[in-house]
Scaffold this motif. Structure first.
Motif, PDB file in Angstrom:
ATOM      1  N   VAL A 262       0.849  -1.203   0.000  1.00  0.00           N
ATOM      2  CA  VAL A 262       0.000   0.000   0.000  1.00  0.00           C
ATOM      3  C   VAL A 262       0.879   1.244   0.000  1.00  0.00           C
ATOM      4  O   VAL A 262       2.063   1.201   0.299  1.00  0.00           O
ATOM      5  N   ASN A 263       0.230   2.362  -0.344  1.00  0.00           N
ATOM      6  CA  ASN A 263       0.887   3.669  -0.352  1.00  0.00           C
ATOM      7  C   ASN A 263       2.146   3.675  -1.230  1.00  0.00           C
ATOM      8  O   ASN A 263       3.178   4.215  -0.842  1.00  0.00           O
ATOM      9  N   VAL A 264       2.024   3.097  -2.413  1.00  0.00           N
ATOM     10  CA  VAL A 264       3.165   3.051  -3.340  1.00  0.00           C
ATOM     11  C   VAL A 264       3.464   4.455  -3.864  1.00  0.00           C
ATOM     12  O   VAL A 264       2.565   5.215  -4.210  1.00  0.00           O
ATOM     13  N   ARG A 265       4.737   4.805  -3.885  1.00  0.00           N
ATOM     14  CA  ARG A 265       5.159   6.097  -4.438  1.00  0.00           C
ATOM     15  C   ARG A 265       6.274   5.864  -5.437  1.00  0.00           C
ATOM     16  O   ARG A 265       7.081   4.947  -5.267  1.00  0.00           O
ATOM     17  N   PHE A 266       6.321   6.726  -6.445  1.00  0.00           N
ATOM     18  CA  PHE A 266       7.430   6.698  -7.392  1.00  0.00           C
ATOM     19  C   PHE A 266       8.244   7.963  -7.223  1.00  0.00           C
ATOM     20  O   PHE A 266       7.699   9.036  -6.935  1.00  0.00           O
ATOM     21  N   SER A 267       9.531   7.824  -7.401  1.00  0.00           N
ATOM     22  CA  SER A 267      10.390   8.987  -7.308  1.00  0.00           C
ATOM     23  C   SER A 267      11.471   8.873  -8.369  1.00  0.00           C
ATOM     24  O   SER A 267      11.907   7.774  -8.699  1.00  0.00           O
ATOM     25  N   THR A 268      11.872   9.979  -8.931  1.00  0.00           N
ATOM     26  CA  THR A 268      12.935   9.926  -9.934  1.00  0.00           C
ATOM     27  C   THR A 268      14.061  10.870  -9.548  1.00  0.00           C
ATOM     28  O   THR A 268      13.845  11.878  -8.888  1.00  0.00           O
ATOM     29  N   SER A 269      15.245  10.525  -9.947  1.00  0.00           N
ATOM     30  CA  SER A 269      16.355  11.445  -9.758  1.00  0.00           C
ATOM     31  C   SER A 269      17.336  11.228 -10.896  1.00  0.00           C
ATOM     32  O   SER A 269      17.478  10.118 -11.400  1.00  0.00           O
ATOM     33  N   SER A 270      17.979  12.275 -11.350  1.00  0.00           N
ATOM     34  CA  SER A 270      18.936  12.105 -12.450  1.00  0.00           C
ATOM     35  C   SER A 270      20.322  11.867 -11.866  1.00  0.00           C
ATOM     36  O   SER A 270      20.829  12.665 -11.095  1.00  0.00           O
ATOM     37  N   VAL A 271      20.876  10.731 -12.214  1.00  0.00           N
ATOM     38  CA  VAL A 271      22.162  10.317 -11.656  1.00  0.00           C
ATOM     39  C   VAL A 271      23.290  11.033 -12.393  1.00  0.00           C
ATOM     40  O   VAL A 271      24.159  11.643 -11.806  1.00  0.00           O
ATOM     41  N   THR A 272      23.248  10.948 -13.709  1.00  0.00           N
ATOM     42  CA  THR A 272      24.224  11.652 -14.538  1.00  0.00           C
ATOM     43  C   THR A 272      23.498  12.025 -15.830  1.00  0.00           C
ATOM     44  O   THR A 272      22.395  11.563 -16.064  1.00  0.00           O
ATOM     45  N   ALA A 273      24.101  12.838 -16.671  1.00  0.00           N
ATOM     46  CA  ALA A 273      23.437  13.236 -17.920  1.00  0.00           C
ATOM     47  C   ALA A 273      23.103  11.994 -18.739  1.00  0.00           C
ATOM     48  O   ALA A 273      23.964  11.158 -18.982  1.00  0.00           O
ATOM     49  N   GLY A 274      21.835  11.855 -19.108  1.00  0.00           N
ATOM     50  CA  GLY A 274      21.443  10.736 -19.944  1.00  0.00           C
ATOM     51  C   GLY A 274      21.058   9.480 -19.192  1.00  0.00           C
ATOM     52  O   GLY A 274      20.658   8.507 -19.787  1.00  0.00           O
ATOM     53  N   ALA A 275      21.186   9.490 -17.870  1.00  0.00           N
ATOM     54  CA  ALA A 275      20.760   8.339 -17.086  1.00  0.00           C
ATOM     55  C   ALA A 275      19.912   8.830 -15.919  1.00  0.00           C
ATOM     56  O   ALA A 275      20.184   9.875 -15.348  1.00  0.00           O
ATOM     57  N   ALA A 276      18.884   8.065 -15.596  1.00  0.00           N
ATOM     58  CA  ALA A 276      18.011   8.478 -14.509  1.00  0.00           C
ATOM     59  C   ALA A 276      17.636   7.298 -13.645  1.00  0.00           C
ATOM     60  O   ALA A 276      17.570   6.168 -14.117  1.00  0.00           O
ATOM     61  N   GLU A 277      17.400   7.576 -12.388  1.00  0.00           N
ATOM     62  CA  GLU A 277      16.973   6.537 -11.476  1.00  0.00           C
ATOM     63  C   GLU A 277      15.468   6.611 -11.312  1.00  0.00           C
ATOM     64  O   GLU A 277      14.897   7.688 -11.187  1.00  0.00           O
ATOM     65  N   LEU A 278      14.830   5.459 -11.347  1.00  0.00           N
ATOM     66  CA  LEU A 278      13.415   5.371 -11.026  1.00  0.00           C
ATOM     67  C   LEU A 278      13.303   4.507  -9.782  1.00  0.00           C
ATOM     68  O   LEU A 278      13.849   3.407  -9.733  1.00  0.00           O
ATOM     69  N   TYR A 279      12.634   5.035  -8.796  1.00  0.00           N
ATOM     70  CA  TYR A 279      12.604   4.418  -7.489  1.00  0.00           C
ATOM     71  C   TYR A 279      11.151   4.246  -7.067  1.00  0.00           C
ATOM     72  O   TYR A 279      10.367   5.183  -7.138  1.00  0.00           O
ATOM     73  N   ALA A 280      10.770   3.028  -6.685  1.00  0.00           N
ATOM     74  CA  ALA A 280       9.405   2.771  -6.223  1.00  0.00           C
ATOM     75  C   ALA A 280       9.474   2.288  -4.781  1.00  0.00           C
ATOM     76  O   ALA A 280      10.346   1.492  -4.441  1.00  0.00           O
ATOM     77  N   TYR A 281       8.605   2.792  -3.939  1.00  0.00           N
ATOM     78  CA  TYR A 281       8.604   2.317  -2.563  1.00  0.00           C
ATOM     79  C   TYR A 281       7.185   2.283  -2.015  1.00  0.00           C
ATOM     80  O   TYR A 281       6.289   2.945  -2.528  1.00  0.00           O
ATOM     81  N   GLY A 282       6.971   1.491  -0.990  1.00  0.00           N
ATOM     82  CA  GLY A 282       5.644   1.359  -0.419  1.00  0.00           C
ATOM     83  C   GLY A 282       5.725   0.548   0.864  1.00  0.00           C
ATOM     84  O   GLY A 282       6.807   0.157   1.300  1.00  0.00           O
ATOM     85  N   THR A 283       4.568   0.301   1.460  1.00  0.00           N
ATOM     86  CA  THR A 283       4.522  -0.467   2.694  1.00  0.00           C
ATOM     87  C   THR A 283       3.936  -1.847   2.408  1.00  0.00           C
ATOM     88  O   THR A 283       2.822  -1.955   1.887  1.00  0.00           O
ATOM     89  N   ALA A 284       4.721  -2.887   2.728  1.00  0.00           N
ATOM     90  CA  ALA A 284       4.251  -4.254   2.516  1.00  0.00           C
ATOM     91  C   ALA A 284       3.295  -4.626   3.638  1.00  0.00           C
ATOM     92  O   ALA A 284       3.593  -4.389   4.818  1.00  0.00           O
ATOM     93  N   VAL A 285       2.147  -5.179   3.272  1.00  0.00           N
ATOM     94  CA  VAL A 285       1.149  -5.560   4.278  1.00  0.00           C
ATOM     95  C   VAL A 285       0.560  -6.937   3.945  1.00  0.00           C
ATOM     96  O   VAL A 285       0.685  -7.418   2.830  1.00  0.00           O
ATOM     97  N   VAL A 286      -0.070  -7.497   4.954  1.00  0.00           N
ATOM     98  CA  VAL A 286      -0.825  -8.727   4.740  1.00  0.00           C
ATOM     99  C   VAL A 286      -2.301  -8.340   4.825  1.00  0.00           C
ATOM    100  O   VAL A 286      -2.722  -7.723   5.811  1.00  0.00           O
ATOM    101  N   VAL A 287      -3.066  -8.634   3.783  1.00  0.00           N
ATOM    102  CA  VAL A 287      -4.488  -8.285   3.796  1.00  0.00           C
ATOM    103  C   VAL A 287      -5.356  -9.538   3.724  1.00  0.00           C
ATOM    104  O   VAL A 287      -4.903 -10.598   3.296  1.00  0.00           O
ATOM    105  N   ALA A 288      -6.575  -9.379   4.175  1.00  0.00           N
ATOM    106  CA  ALA A 288      -7.537 -10.470   4.087  1.00  0.00           C
ATOM    107  C   ALA A 288      -8.773  -9.976   3.347  1.00  0.00           C
ATOM    108  O   ALA A 288      -9.022  -8.795   3.312  1.00  0.00           O
TER     109      ALA A 288
END
Lengths: 170, 104
Positions: B78-104
């Motif tokens: 849940v609460n997945v977010r995406f974030s980007t940052s440019s590491v160097t010219a022509g390359a970029a980081e894509l970062y996904a994060y969230g909270t792992a849960v157990v649902v019923a």
């Protein structure tokens, strides 16, 4: 000197003049073609966006953290859409001049609008394929894998994501 | 695996929170795409090669995040977010994060 040789040298001279003129005019031609084709493509893209958006009438898109109250949803799923739009040569050229004087970059603002609407539409179209009637918690994120090189204005990359809400059946 | 970017999942209840999970990828354009993009920059319009690259990067980041969630025994993030940052010219980081849960 025979007349045949004369004609040949005249032809050669003419060729040099034509090629020189072309080489001199090429940047202007590219600018003109880029501007005209770019404007036409932008217009047709905006028409396409308006048509697809009107087809989505009644689909609720919010950036609220929770599903809209009063509606019953059975399931949720992450959906996303992304797009990379390049600026045309004419726009880039105008933007370079604009940077000297400052002020608003209308053509670049339009490019951003195009990309944002396209990304949101792609996200919503994915949601529709899942049977959703609403997307909540929409976030729009800009990226820079390729289009923005060394501070040169050449394009924009956008990604829209949110939670597609699938209504309870019956 | 259910993924949402809201704090709760409609129609489900969260039973257990397993913690933050994340996935990232750094991508660069390649020369072929760069040349095409250069040509496209004359007339403007969508750079499909780059759109594909962006989509692939996002899928890669998400699948790494999901793998981490699975290793924690979660069945949803849940609460997945995406974030980007440019590491160097022509390359970029894509970062996904969230909270792992157990649902019923």
């Amino acid at each position: 000197m025979d007349p045949q040789n004369d004609a040949l040298s005249l032809l050669a001279g003419l060729a040099v003049v034509i090629f020189g003129l072309l080489a001199f005019l090429a940047p202007f031609l590219i600018l003109l073609i880029g501007g005209l084709v770019g404007a036409a493509r932008e217009k047709s893209h905006f028409e396409d966006l308006a048509r697809r958006e009107s087809a989505l009438a009644g689909f609720l898109i919010t950036d609220l953290k929770t599903p809209p109250p009063g509606l019953d949803f059975a399931a949720g799923a992450l959906v996303s859409g992304s797009v990379v739009i390049a600026s045309d040569h004419f726009k880039t050229f105008c933007a370079k001049w604009r940077k000297i004087f400052g002020g608003e970059f209308h053509s670049l603002a339009r490019m951003q609008e195009r990309a944002r609407r396209e990304a949101v539409l792609r996200m919503v179209e994915e949601a529709r394929r899942l049977g959703a009637t609403s997307v909540c918690n929409v976030r729009i994120e800009a990226s820079s894998i390729g289009a923005r090189q060394d501070g040169k204005v050449s394009g924009c990359e956008l990604m829209a994501y949110g939670t597609a809400l699938i209504p309870a059946r019956g | 695996m259910i993924l949402v970017n809201t704090e709760t999942i409609p129609g489900r209840t969260i039973q257990e929170v397993r913690g933050l999970v994340q996935g990232n990828t750094v991508r660069a354009k390649h020369v072929g795409r760069d040349i095409m993009a250069g040509l496209k920059n004359i007339v403007g319009g969508e750079l499909r090669g780059y759109t594909e690259l962006l989509t692939e990067a996002r899928q890669e980041a998400v699948s790494r995040m999901v793998a981490q969630a699975q290793s924690l025994g979660a069945n949803a993030v849940v609460n997945v977010r995406f974030s980007t940052s440019s590491v160097t010219a022509g390359a970029a980081e894509l970062y996904a994060y969230g909270t792992a849960v157990v649902v019923a």
